[in-house]
Design a protein around this motif. Structure first.
Motif, PDB file in Angstrom:
ATOM      1  N   ALA A   1       0.847  -1.193   0.000  1.00 43.29           N
ATOM      2  CA  ALA A   1       0.000   0.000   0.000  1.00 43.29           C
ATOM      3  C   ALA A   1       0.884   1.245   0.000  1.00 43.29           C
ATOM      4  CB  ALA A   1      -0.893  -0.008   1.229  1.00 43.29           C
ATOM      5  N   THR A   2       0.397   2.315  -0.611  1.00 42.71           N
ATOM      6  CA  THR A   2       1.181   3.551  -0.682  1.00 42.71           C
ATOM      7  C   THR A   2       0.685   4.620   0.278  1.00 42.71           C
ATOM      8  OG1 THR A   2      -0.177   4.326  -2.530  1.00 42.71           O
ATOM      9  CG2 THR A   2       1.856   3.155  -3.077  1.00 42.71           C
ATOM     10  N   SER A   3      -0.380   4.343   1.030  1.00 43.44           N
ATOM     11  CA  SER A   3      -0.872   5.282   2.032  1.00 43.44           C
ATOM     12  C   SER A   3      -1.607   4.521   3.127  1.00 43.44           C
ATOM     13  CB  SER A   3      -1.824   6.308   1.395  1.00 43.44           C
ATOM     14  OG  SER A   3      -3.036   5.682   1.013  1.00 43.44           O
ATOM     15  N   GLN A   4      -1.791   5.183   4.255  1.00 46.20           N
ATOM     16  CA  GLN A   4      -2.510   4.563   5.364  1.00 46.20           C
ATOM     17  C   GLN A   4      -3.965   4.306   4.981  1.00 46.20           C
ATOM     18  OE1 GLN A   4      -2.061   6.831   8.954  1.00 46.20           O
ATOM     19  NE2 GLN A   4       0.176   6.760   8.875  1.00 46.20           N
ATOM     20  N   ALA A   5      -4.573   5.227   4.246  1.00 44.82           N
ATOM     21  CA  ALA A   5      -5.967   5.062   3.826  1.00 44.82           C
ATOM     22  C   ALA A   5      -6.118   3.834   2.926  1.00 44.82           C
ATOM     23  CB  ALA A   5      -6.447   6.320   3.117  1.00 44.82           C
ATOM     24  N   GLN A   6      -5.172   3.635   2.030  1.00 42.56           N
ATOM     25  CA  GLN A   6      -5.209   2.483   1.124  1.00 42.56           C
ATOM     26  C   GLN A   6      -5.046   1.184   1.915  1.00 42.56           C
ATOM     27  OE1 GLN A   6      -1.894   2.014  -1.688  1.00 42.56           O
ATOM     28  NE2 GLN A   6      -3.422   1.995  -3.335  1.00 42.56           N
ATOM     29  N   GLN A   7      -4.196   1.182   2.922  1.00 49.49           N
ATOM     30  CA  GLN A   7      -3.977   0.000   3.746  1.00 49.49           C
ATOM     31  C   GLN A   7      -5.236  -0.348   4.544  1.00 49.49           C
ATOM     32  OE1 GLN A   7      -3.544  -0.147   7.329  1.00 49.49           O
ATOM     33  NE2 GLN A   7      -2.812  -2.235   7.407  1.00 49.49           N
ATOM     34  N   LYS A   8      -5.905   0.664   5.085  1.00 51.66           N
ATOM     35  CA  LYS A   8      -7.132   0.440   5.848  1.00 51.66           C
ATOM     36  C   LYS A   8      -8.248  -0.091   4.946  1.00 51.66           C
ATOM     37  CE  LYS A   8      -6.369   4.097   9.231  1.00 51.66           C
ATOM     38  NZ  LYS A   8      -6.882   5.384   9.745  1.00 51.66           N
TER      39      LYS A   8
ATOM     40  N   THR B   1       0.890  -4.233   4.824  1.00 51.97           N
ATOM     41  CA  THR B   1       1.853  -3.139   4.785  1.00 51.97           C
ATOM     42  C   THR B   1       1.867  -2.407   6.129  1.00 51.97           C
ATOM     43  OG1 THR B   1       1.374  -2.803   2.442  1.00 51.97           O
ATOM     44  CG2 THR B   1       2.519  -1.020   3.563  1.00 51.97           C
ATOM     45  N   LYS B   2       3.043  -2.146   6.648  1.00 51.36           N
ATOM     46  CA  LYS B   2       3.179  -1.407   7.901  1.00 51.36           C
ATOM     47  C   LYS B   2       2.797   0.055   7.670  1.00 51.36           C
ATOM     48  CE  LYS B   2       4.908  -4.937  10.031  1.00 51.36           C
ATOM     49  NZ  LYS B   2       3.971  -5.818  10.675  1.00 51.36           N
ATOM     50  N   ARG B   3       2.057   0.648   8.605  1.00 49.22           N
ATOM     51  CA  ARG B   3       1.597   2.025   8.446  1.00 49.22           C
ATOM     52  C   ARG B   3       2.678   3.054   8.772  1.00 49.22           C
ATOM     53  NH1 ARG B   3      -4.305   2.257  11.195  1.00 49.22           N
ATOM     54  NH2 ARG B   3      -5.057   0.334  10.283  1.00 49.22           N
ATOM     55  N   LYS B   4       3.635   2.676   9.582  1.00 48.73           N
ATOM     56  CA  LYS B   4       4.662   3.632   9.996  1.00 48.73           C
ATOM     57  C   LYS B   4       5.403   4.166   8.771  1.00 48.73           C
ATOM     58  CE  LYS B   4       8.415   4.264  13.246  1.00 48.73           C
ATOM     59  NZ  LYS B   4       9.225   3.665  14.287  1.00 48.73           N
ATOM     60  N   GLY B   5       5.445   5.475   8.648  1.00 45.98           N
ATOM     61  CA  GLY B   5       6.155   6.107   7.542  1.00 45.98           C
ATOM     62  C   GLY B   5       5.302   6.350   6.303  1.00 45.98           C
TER      63      GLY B   5
END
Length: 60
Positions: free
Chosen positions: A3-10, A50-54
């Motif tokens: 994922a390229t963003s936290q929103a995409q990962q969620k 995907t890890k959200r950190k960063g």
């Protein structure tokens, strides 16, 4: 592909939960519903793990 963003990962996490039957498909909205319909469970797992950190909050 991670994922390229936290929103995409969620969104991927929500779609994955629906694919696995943990939540109802009718509970999905927006990007998570599109991901549910267009991606395989394996692809969703890759995005969701995907890890959200960063990561930025939203993709620019």
């Amino acid at each position: 592909m991670p994922a390229t963003s936290q929103a995409q990962q969620k969104a991927a996490g929500a779609a994955l939960a629906a694919k696995r039957g943990e939540i109802k498909k009718s509970e999905l909205k927006g990007a998570s519903r599109e991901m549910y319909e267009s991606m395989s469970e394996e692809q969703l797992e890759e995005f969701a793990e995907t890890k959200r950190k960063g990561l930025p909050g939203k993709k620019s």
